[in-house]
Every structure is written in C-alpha cells, then in structure tokens.
Design an enzyme around this catalytic site. Sequence first.
Site, PDB file in Angstrom:
ATOM      1  CE  LYS A 189      11.717  22.802   1.624  1.00 27.69           C
ATOM      2  NZ  LYS A 189      10.506  22.476   2.269  1.00 27.69           N
ATOM      3  CB  CYS A 215       1.861  16.239  -0.462  1.00 26.39           C
ATOM      4  SG  CYS A 215       0.684  17.587  -0.286  1.00 26.39           S
ATOM      5  CG  HIS A 272       9.709  20.815  -2.356  1.00 23.58           C
ATOM      6  ND1 HIS A 272       8.412  21.189  -2.064  1.00 23.58           N
ATOM      7  CD2 HIS A 272      10.238  20.381  -1.189  1.00 23.58           C
ATOM      8  CE1 HIS A 272       8.172  20.995  -0.777  1.00 23.58           C
ATOM      9  NE2 HIS A 272       9.256  20.500  -0.222  1.00 23.58           N
ATOM     10  CB  SER A 332       4.872  21.622   2.226  1.00 20.87           C
ATOM     11  OG  SER A 332       5.887  22.385   1.614  1.00 20.87           O
ATOM     12  NE  ARG A 338       7.582  25.910   3.732  1.00 20.61           N
ATOM     13  CZ  ARG A 338       6.552  26.049   2.916  1.00 20.61           C
ATOM     14  NH1 ARG A 338       6.328  27.212   2.308  1.00 20.61           N
ATOM     15  NH2 ARG A 338       5.741  25.054   2.678  1.00 20.61           N
ATOM     16  CE1 TYR A 366       8.100  24.893  13.108  1.00 22.52           C
ATOM     17  CE2 TYR A 366       8.163  25.512  10.799  1.00 22.52           C
ATOM     18  CZ  TYR A 366       7.929  24.574  11.778  1.00 22.52           C
ATOM     19  OH  TYR A 366       7.522  23.319  11.431  1.00 22.52           O
ATOM     20  NE  ARG A 394       7.421  20.330   9.148  1.00 22.13           N
ATOM     21  CZ  ARG A 394       7.372  20.013   7.864  1.00 22.13           C
ATOM     22  NH1 ARG A 394       8.305  19.259   7.316  1.00 22.13           N
ATOM     23  NH2 ARG A 394       6.379  20.432   7.105  1.00 22.13           N
ATOM     24  CG  ASP A 448      12.081  18.969   1.946  1.00 27.47           C
ATOM     25  OD1 ASP A 448      10.881  18.738   1.742  1.00 27.47           O
ATOM     26  OD2 ASP A 448      12.505  20.111   2.193  1.00 27.47           O
TER      27      ASP A 448
HETATM   28  P1  GTP Z   1       7.400  18.363   3.945  1.00 26.71           P
HETATM   29  O1  GTP Z   1       8.456  17.956   4.926  1.00 26.71           O
HETATM   30  O2  GTP Z   1       6.496  19.408   4.462  1.00 26.71           O
HETATM   31  O3  GTP Z   1       7.981  18.769   2.625  1.00 26.71           O
HETATM   32  O4  GTP Z   1       6.397  17.095   3.761  1.00 26.71           O
HETATM   33  P2  GTP Z   1       6.497  15.687   3.022  1.00 26.71           P
HETATM   34  O5  GTP Z   1       6.154  15.837   1.583  1.00 26.71           O
HETATM   35  O6  GTP Z   1       7.776  15.017   3.335  1.00 26.71           O
HETATM   36  O7  GTP Z   1       5.281  14.870   3.671  1.00 26.71           O
HETATM   37  P3  GTP Z   1       5.275  13.629   4.679  1.00 26.71           P
HETATM   38  O8  GTP Z   1       5.857  12.389   4.081  1.00 26.71           O
HETATM   39  O9  GTP Z   1       5.841  14.078   5.974  1.00 26.71           O
HETATM   40  O10 GTP Z   1       3.712  13.375   4.842  1.00 26.71           O
HETATM   41  C1  GTP Z   1       2.837  14.364   5.300  1.00 26.71           C
HETATM   42  C2  GTP Z   1       1.520  13.790   5.680  1.00 26.71           C
HETATM   43  O11 GTP Z   1       0.954  13.021   4.615  1.00 26.71           O
HETATM   44  C3  GTP Z   1       1.586  12.863   6.876  1.00 26.71           C
HETATM   45  O12 GTP Z   1       0.519  13.159   7.739  1.00 26.71           O
HETATM   46  C4  GTP Z   1       1.426  11.498   6.300  1.00 26.71           C
HETATM   47  O13 GTP Z   1       0.809  10.632   7.208  1.00 26.71           O
HETATM   48  C5  GTP Z   1       0.577  11.729   5.057  1.00 26.71           C
HETATM   49  N1  GTP Z   1       0.902  10.743   3.998  1.00 26.71           N
HETATM   50  C6  GTP Z   1       2.125  10.465   3.507  1.00 26.71           C
HETATM   51  N2  GTP Z   1       2.072   9.483   2.565  1.00 26.71           N
HETATM   52  C7  GTP Z   1       0.766   9.131   2.464  1.00 26.71           C
HETATM   53  C8  GTP Z   1       0.063   8.181   1.658  1.00 26.71           C
HETATM   54  O14 GTP Z   1       0.628   7.438   0.850  1.00 26.71           O
HETATM   55  N3  GTP Z   1      -1.294   8.131   1.828  1.00 26.71           N
HETATM   56  C9  GTP Z   1      -1.953   8.926   2.710  1.00 26.71           C
HETATM   57  N4  GTP Z   1      -3.267   8.816   2.805  1.00 26.71           N
HETATM   58  N5  GTP Z   1      -1.310   9.830   3.500  1.00 26.71           N
HETATM   59  C10 GTP Z   1       0.019   9.943   3.373  1.00 26.71           C
HETATM   60  C1  SPV Z   2       8.104  22.206   3.747  1.00 29.80           C
HETATM   61  O1  SPV Z   2       7.256  22.993   4.177  1.00 29.80           O
HETATM   62  O2  SPV Z   2       8.101  21.805   2.558  1.00 29.80           O
HETATM   63  C2  SPV Z   2       9.123  21.675   4.664  1.00 29.80           C
HETATM   64  C3  SPV Z   2       9.234  22.257   5.996  1.00 29.80           C
HETATM   65  O3  SPV Z   2       9.879  20.797   4.272  1.00 29.80           O
HETATM   66  S1  SPV Z   2      10.088  23.769   6.027  1.00 29.80           S
HETATM   67  O4  SPV Z   2      11.493  23.506   6.239  1.00 29.80           O
HETATM   68  O5  SPV Z   2       9.519  24.544   7.135  1.00 29.80           O
HETATM   69  O6  SPV Z   2       9.909  24.453   4.763  1.00 29.80           O
HETATM   70 MN    MN Z   3       9.424  20.261   2.084  1.00 28.39          MN
END
Ligand code: GTP
Ligand code: SPV
Ligand code: MN
Length: 616
Positions: free
Chosen positions: A208, A252, A228, A250, A71, A199, A378, A279
């Site tokens: 979003k 996290c 979110h 994002s 983004r 993208y 992704r 999400d």
């Molecule tokens: P978006 O799709 O961007 O909104 O991201 P998201 O909030 O769904 O994050 P996601 O669960 O994909 O995790 C993103 C990163 O954080 C990955 O590299 C994970 O390995 C890491 N991660 C997720 N949960 C944990 C956790 O409990 N501990 C640690 N240390 N890392 C974590």
């Molecule tokens: C985020 O960035 O929080 C995502 C990926 O979930 S995107 O759809 O690119 O915003």
């Molecule tokens: Mn997201």
Amino acid sequence: MALTKNSKVLEFVEESAQLGQPDKIVWIDGSAKQIAALKEEAVKSGELIKLNEQLLPDCYLHRTKVNDVARVEDRTFICTKNRDDAGPNNYWMDPRQAYELANEIARGSMKGRTMYVIPYSMGVVGSSFAKIGIEVTDSIYVVLNMNIMTRVGKQCLDALGKDGDFIKGFHAKCNVDADKRYIMHFPEDNTIISVNSAYGGNVLLGKKCFALRIASYLGKNEGWMAEHMLILGVTYPDGEKKYVAAAFPSACGKTNLAMLIPPKHYLEKGYKIETVGDDIAWIRRGEDGRLWAVNPENGFFGVAPGTNEHSNYNALKSTKRGTIFTNVALNTDNMTVWWEGLSKELPEHCIDWTGKPWDPAKFDKKDKSTCAAHPNSRFTAPATNCPCVSPEFDSKRGVPLSAIIFGGRRASTTPLVYEARDWNHGVFIGSAMSSETTAAATGATGVLRHDPMAMKPFTGYHMGDYFAHWIEMGEKVTNPPKIFNVNWFRCDKDGNFMWPGFGDNMRVLEWILKRCENKADAVETPIGFVPRAEDIDLTDLDYEIKKGKKFAIDDLKEILEIDADKWLKEADEIEGYYKNSIKDRIPQELWDCLETLKNNCSAVKKPAKKSTDKND
Ligand code: GTP
Ligand code: SPV
Ligand code: MN
C-alpha cells in the site's frame, strides 16, 4: 556483503544502519537457500510456527501483537512540504518534523538485531511499468512476506545499475508500541518510513505504501494510474479474452471476484475466469488508445475468514504450500490452520490467534471476541500457486481493459449493477462511492463512509487533484473502458444479503461485458444504465436468502430498483462530502454530474407518492 555498486543504494543502507545501529546487515539475494535459512531461524526464535509438512508443505503461522492487527489509518501520514498537497483526505505532517520524529524513535532500535536489505521490484523486472524499491527492515517476517508479495533479489539491483533511482523504505519494528506507531510517506523524496508495527499493510512497504500511496503520486506526475483494483480475464467459449479491473474497498470482495469460479452452465459452455491481480493495478495508456494494466505484486495478502472451498476454491488452493498465515487459529490436532468460515465443523483443539487455547463451546458467530482467528487474519500466498492465475500474469505489457468496475458494501440504495453514461460520469460514480468499514483497518466496522475509488486510505496526494487526474486520463484515451458500479451487499430488512454473490457474480460480469460490446439491453435511469431483471442470466440459480426464502426474479427486481427519493438524499450527501471533505479542487465535470443526478431524480420523483400526499 553489499550486492551492488549503486552509490545511492549504498548510501541509503549506510544511513539506515547508522540510524538503527543493527549488529549485522544481511542483503537479501532472493535465493532459495537464503530464504530457507531465514525460515529456520524464525522458527527457532518462535516468530514463525512450522505447520504440518505433509498437509501444508513449507507453510508457517505468525502471530502479531494484539495491538498490531491491521492498517492504522490515523497514524498514516503524507509528508509533503505544502500541507495542501496532501489534501484533506490524508493526515499530514511537515517532512522535517516527520524525519526528526522518526529518527528519534528508530535511533538505536536495531541494536542486537539484524537489518535486512530487500531489493524488490513492483512489476516484472524489465517491464516499462516496473519500479524498484529497497526496503530495510529488522523483521524476518517482513523479509519472508516481501519475498512472496514482490519480486525480490539481485536482478532488481542489476536493473538499477550504477546510479538508478529507487523508492526508499525504512522499517523498524522497535517495541511495537502503538502510541509511537507511524507510517510516513514522503512522496517528494520517494521515501517511506514505518516504525513500531509488524503487520501487513503497515510494514510490507512495497504494497500500500509504495504501490498505491507513492505510486499514485508518481502516476499523477507521469501520466499513469495506481489503483486499488483487482484485474481479471474472462475467456469466452470461442477463446476470445476480455479484461476487467475492479476497485472495491478493503475486505469488500476483490480477491473473491478476481478468482471467481463461474456457475456450472457457464463452465459447460466454456467460460473461464483467470486472475491477473487481486489488490493493485498500475494502469497506462497504450498506443492503441486503450488503457493497459499490470498487477505490480507477486502474491496475495488475502483475508482468511470466510475463505473456503465453496466461497473461493482458488484462494484456498493458493494457500496450500509456501504460505505464511498471520493471526489465524492453529489446529493442534494436526498442526494445520483454521478460521471462521473455513469449515462448518469447529475444530476441537485449537489455539486462537492470540496464542490461547480456544473453547469452541463459547463460540458465538456474532461476537468477534469469541473468534479463533482475527477477523483481519490473512494468508500470504505466491500467485503462482493459484490454479486460475492468468497466463498474462508475468506479461510485461499488461492487459487491455474493457471495463472498470467500482463497488462497495451498501446495505441499501445502490443497485446490484449500473453503468455510467460516459467516462466522466464514471469518474463521478467512483468519486461518490461510500462503503461500510471493515476489519482491514483499525477502528469501528460497519460504518458507512466515503471511499472514492476505494482509494480513501491510499491516495498519496490531494483527492481533488486525484479526481482531476482521472478526468484527464479519460481525455487522453481514445478507447477508454466503460465504467460500472456493483453492489454485492444489498440486504433485506433483516440484514440478510439478498444477492448470492461469489461465483454467481459471473452473471453480472456477463451483462457488463455484453454492454461493452453493445450486446445487452439496459434501461436509462436517473443514475445511469441499469439492466432489466430479464437481462441477467439466472439459469440454475439456487440461493436461500434466509431459511425457507429462495432467491427469485422479484428479488432481482428489488435489488435493481432505483429509488429516486433515496438517490436525492444520496446526492445531498455527495454534495456535503465534496464541499466539506474535499473542499476546493473538485473538477467542474464532477459538479456537473452531481447537478445532472439531482435534476434526473427530481424529474422522476414518484408521481404515485405525490397522489398519496394529496390524499393525506
Ligand atoms: P483486501 O485484501 O482487504 O483489499 O480485501 P478484498 O477486497 O480482496 O476482499 P475479499 O475478497 O478478501 O473479501 C472480503 C470479505 O468479503 C470476505 O469475508 C468475503 O467472504 C466477503 N465477500 C467477498 N465477495 C462477496 C460477495 O460476492 N458476496 C458477499 N456477501 N460477501 C462477499
Ligand atoms: C487492504 O487493507 O486493502 C489490504 C490489506 O489489502 S493491507 O495490506 O494490510 O493493506
Ligand atoms: Mn486491499
């Protein structure tokens, strides 16, 4: 042939065609036959690479341009007539100027191309939560991704009827020129325009752009919320179910928490986690005085790196069929995909995300430029693939929330978990969130920034009004969820994560749910209620913080500790953010919470430290 008689839809398609001047217009009916034909066409043109049909049936790889991988927050605009309505949290452009600029860029850009008309619904068609959008696009990749991420097809047009309203989305990839890339939102016109990107979050306009930026604005005016947030269900051994929504910025941890597999002893007792969403949550007041939530999406657009059988078995399993991978590496030995963290062994023969042969010998974990997959690569996977998808996934009325959790990446200060004193204090905690930036957006990563409710990049109006809307929602519900904050990312002085995270987050979730039922203890601290270390179940926990150092109860005590000095600094920081970044329109209730935080911290300010000061 047009699939509707809705004159507003026909007019929008006609106007879009006049602007883009495509050679051909194709209406997406969502049929398997049409989708299969589009996949075949995209493979022929090279837009998609077909993966191994035995190992990854109906799966494809797509590579974006190297300038188009995330983004683009600094090119994302909220175009309201009045600049103040977009707020200091958004980039603003005058709507007239924005339309002119977009028209100039998009004019004739679809010549020689096909324009696809995608009728889609955010939410189950027929649910009172659901809203319909029409996205026109000249990208097959967008059509195929939207077909996974949303409910696409003729039933959406049927739901609109002859004169129903919808959210207009115009996407033209143009030349994918980063200097002319604009993601524009016109909340007052229910319109989104996206040019010069191809993208994810920039172009899958249901996600979003609609389900957060436009929907948050609609929610403010109509009395509901677009957030979110992931939504998960916890099934207890006796069969009872509780639902929780959680907002993390994002990359996290939303997808990971939403699909968590509890530690063995919980499974043996009969606990189970089910995923409603990973999400986005749309939240409404129920007649029972509770808040009810749905996930308006139909698939997962998840972060690939770090996903493996152990960290997120359910996400990995979700990608095993019918999935589109974006910017991961291609293992040419068996035409499958690879990314950092998928396996310990590095593949021998691999093409990196930019399309070049990858040399595993040069791989250095700490140097992103040596990665085979882009850090923001992704997968787009249908939710129905997920082994733990909730039976409530398609529910029209949604699920009732027991708790709302906020969280972010904080190396220090913020404890593993704490509970707000009440709704308004919870809103304060959400409004004061900071988190380190990630690869999900362009720009530097690892920089601590304010990201209230994980909505900094996604609130389609003034952030102060958004906070006020949260306060108002709390006033209107008689039985609001309790609000918590978590931090899975506390680090030791060497930068190692101190908490095991992932499946072990169940231990924290259990405390949270027990608090909602008044069944767990907590200590009142200056920032809210914090568990004692004994209140968190550590049965069979086996985690190495670093080589030779196993996680022990003292580490838990450390990450639950509240340092009043650090929190006084945090309070100053929050005040600065309120005053300098949001300025006016901060509700008085939040100023009051800030004042309480300061007073609480000053009151407990370390007597021990004072005595050392004296000795000095
Ligand atoms: P978006 O799709 O961007 O909104 O991201 P998201 O909030 O769904 O994050 P996601 O669960 O994909 O995790 C993103 C990163 O954080 C990955 O590299 C994970 O390995 C890491 N991660 C997720 N949960 C944990 C956790 O409990 N501990 C640690 N240390 N890392 C974590
Ligand atoms: C985020 O960035 O929080 C995502 C990926 O979930 S995107 O759809 O690119 O915003
Ligand atoms: Mn997201």
